[in-house]
Scaffold this motif. Structure first.
Motif, short mmCIF file in Angstrom:
data_model
loop_
_atom_site.label_atom_id
_atom_site.label_comp_id
_atom_site.label_asym_id
_atom_site.label_seq_id
_atom_site.Cartn_x
_atom_site.Cartn_y
_atom_site.Cartn_z
N GLU A 1 48.62 29.63 34.46
CA GLU A 1 48.09 28.99 35.66
C GLU A 1 47.66 27.57 35.32
N ASN A 2 47.87 26.68 36.26
CA ASN A 2 47.46 25.30 36.05
C ASN A 2 46.82 24.74 37.31
N THR A 3 46.00 23.74 37.13
CA THR A 3 45.45 23.01 38.26
C THR A 3 46.48 21.98 38.70
N GLY A 4 46.28 21.44 39.87
CA GLY A 4 47.22 20.46 40.39
C GLY A 4 47.13 20.35 41.89
N GLY A 5 48.04 19.61 42.46
CA GLY A 5 48.07 19.44 43.89
C GLY A 5 48.52 20.70 44.60
N ARG B 1 47.58 13.88 28.00
CA ARG B 1 47.43 13.89 29.46
C ARG B 1 46.04 14.33 29.90
N GLY B 2 45.16 14.60 28.96
CA GLY B 2 43.82 15.01 29.33
C GLY B 2 43.75 16.39 29.92
N VAL B 3 44.61 17.28 29.47
CA VAL B 3 44.68 18.65 29.99
C VAL B 3 44.13 19.61 28.95
N GLY C 1 41.74 15.59 33.41
CA GLY C 1 40.81 16.69 33.57
C GLY C 1 41.42 17.98 34.07
N GLY C 2 42.72 18.13 33.91
CA GLY C 2 43.37 19.35 34.35
C GLY C 2 43.17 20.49 33.37
N THR C 3 43.55 21.68 33.82
CA THR C 3 43.38 22.89 33.01
C THR C 3 44.63 23.74 33.09
N VAL C 4 44.96 24.35 31.95
CA VAL C 4 46.05 25.34 31.88
C VAL C 4 45.47 26.59 31.25
N ALA D 1 53.68 31.70 42.36
CA ALA D 1 52.81 31.72 43.54
C ALA D 1 51.91 30.50 43.50
N PRO D 2 51.73 29.81 44.63
CA PRO D 2 50.80 28.67 44.65
C PRO D 2 49.36 29.17 44.59
N ARG D 3 48.52 28.43 43.88
CA ARG D 3 47.11 28.77 43.78
C ARG D 3 46.37 28.24 45.01
N PRO D 4 45.34 28.94 45.46
CA PRO D 4 44.65 28.53 46.71
C PRO D 4 44.11 27.11 46.65
N HIS D 5 43.61 26.68 45.49
CA HIS D 5 43.01 25.35 45.39
C HIS D 5 43.95 24.35 44.71
N GLY D 6 45.21 24.63 44.70
CA GLY D 6 46.17 23.71 44.11
C GLY D 6 46.67 24.20 42.76
N GLY D 7 47.90 23.84 42.45
CA GLY D 7 48.49 24.28 41.21
C GLY D 7 49.40 25.48 41.41
N LEU D 8 49.85 26.03 40.29
CA LEU D 8 50.86 27.09 40.33
C LEU D 8 50.47 28.20 39.37
N ARG D 9 50.78 29.41 39.75
CA ARG D 9 50.63 30.56 38.85
C ARG D 9 52.02 31.15 38.60
#
Length: 357
Positions: A283-287, A225-227, A264-267, A336-344
């Motif tokens: 934590e992950n990036t995302g919408g 998935r390119g993560v 290009g996502g990150t975990v 908790a949602p991350r400020p720039h998208g994604g989840l913690r």
């Protein structure tokens, strides 16, 4: 005999014993100063013990009879007043036994043993009602989720029967996929049940090692998935089941990989130590995710609107299993949602006691 009757007889019995002892003390005290002269029969001329007994016994009997009546009547009334809270508790118990868990005692008055019992019973009913509601909701969702692969399998078999000349390879592949999903769902349900019962032995476990193992296991999925998966942090020892805690970590990392950016996502997986506790954070990036949506993600079979079912999207029990395993280990799960998208997702667990040496 009922408790009220036993208390009444006890009150009356104690009152009678007290009365007898009092009259006996008076009688013994009088006898010490009264001569024993049976020949002098006139009390007003020369009192003696026989004449005193003759006049004192009827009065003493009357007093004891009055005390007995007062003890029975007063004891019955007092016992009824004292046991009235038990009547309300018994009625609430019978109501709950017939399936109504919404009833509460709410016993008024000062805080005593009966009030504490009633409050504890109300707390138990509230927890039981919430547990039963959760079990009903879970059973309904589980039956729906299990019905779907079974219905798809039946449809595929009916298609194969209706069209014998159709290529069987495609149908077999689809049946294989549906069957695997049903197996994964069943295994997830069994794992959820096992974690909820806390039927496991506790051992010393390092969350940092589990994080590295989970990341290494899911590395092919992340590369597909390119993560990028990053693991860092301190040694975080806790006490629990290594298999269940590994499942907890794997579910969090898998969830962070699957629900990420298309490319290009990150975990980031981090372990840390606090006074008396350890934490595993993923934590992950995302919408962007709304707080309302995040608060429902731990419900069984709950998926966000953007969470489509793919071949590796899970069965909708990932975070529900994580929360159940965390609770079984006396821990917590915070989303908790991350400020720039994604989840913690952060799991807090009690720290393991230090080892000797």
């Amino acid at each position: 005999m009922s408790v009220r009757l036993r208390l009444t007889l006890s009150y009356a019995g104690f009152l009678m014993v007290a009365g007898v002892l009092l009259l006996a003390a008076v009688w013994v005290y009088l006898l010490a100063y009264v001569p024993d002269d049976w020949n002098q029969r006139m009390l007003y001329q020369n009192p003696n013990r026989q004449l005193l007994a003759y006049t004192f016994a009827p009065a003493a009997g009357t007093v004891l009879a009055v005390l007995l009546v007062l003890g029975l009547v007063g004891g019955w009334f007092l016992a009824g007043r004292m046991l009235a809270p038990l009547t309300r508790i018994t009625a609430a118990t019978r109501t709950a036994a017939h399936g109504s868990l919404s009833h509460r005692i709410r016993l008024p008055g000062r805080r005593d043993e009966f009030r504490e019992l009633a409050d504890a019973f109300d707390t138990m009913l509230a927890r039981l009602e919430a547990h039963v509601a959760e079990e009903k909701r879970f059973a309904a969702n589980a039956s729906h989720e299990l019905r779907t692969p079974l219905a798809v399998s039946r449809t595929l078999l009916e298609v194969a029967r209706a069209d014998p000349d159709r290529a069987a390879g495609d149908i077999i592949d689809r049946l294989h996929t549906v069957n695997n999903r049903a197996i994964d769902l069943t295994e997830a349900l069994l794992l959820l049940s096992r974690a909820g019962r806390r039927s496991f032995a506790r051992e010393r476990v390092d969350l940092s090692l589990l994080a590295e193992e989970a990341a290494e296991t899911l590395l092919p999925l992340a590369e597909e998935r390119g993560v990028t998966v990053e693991v860092r942090g301190a040694i975080a020892p806790t006490s629990g089941s290594p298999a269940l805690l590994l499942q907890l970590t794997t579910n969090l990392v898998h969830n962070a990989i699957v629900h990420n950016l298309p490319g290009g996502g990150t975990v980031r997986v981090t372990t840390s130590v606090r006074p008396g506790a350890v934490e595993l954070a993923v934590e992950n990036t995302g919408g962007p995710l709304s707080p309302e949506l995040v608060s429902t993600l731990t419900e069984p079979f709950r998926r966000g609107a953007e969470r489509l079912r793919t071949h590796d999207a899970g069965v909708g029990l990932g975070l529900a299993i994580v929360e159940t395993i965390a609770r079984a280990h006396d821990g917590t799960l915070a989303l908790a949602p991350r400020p720039h998208g994604g989840l913690r997702a952060a799991v807090g667990l009690p720290a393991a006691p230090p080892t000797d040496g």
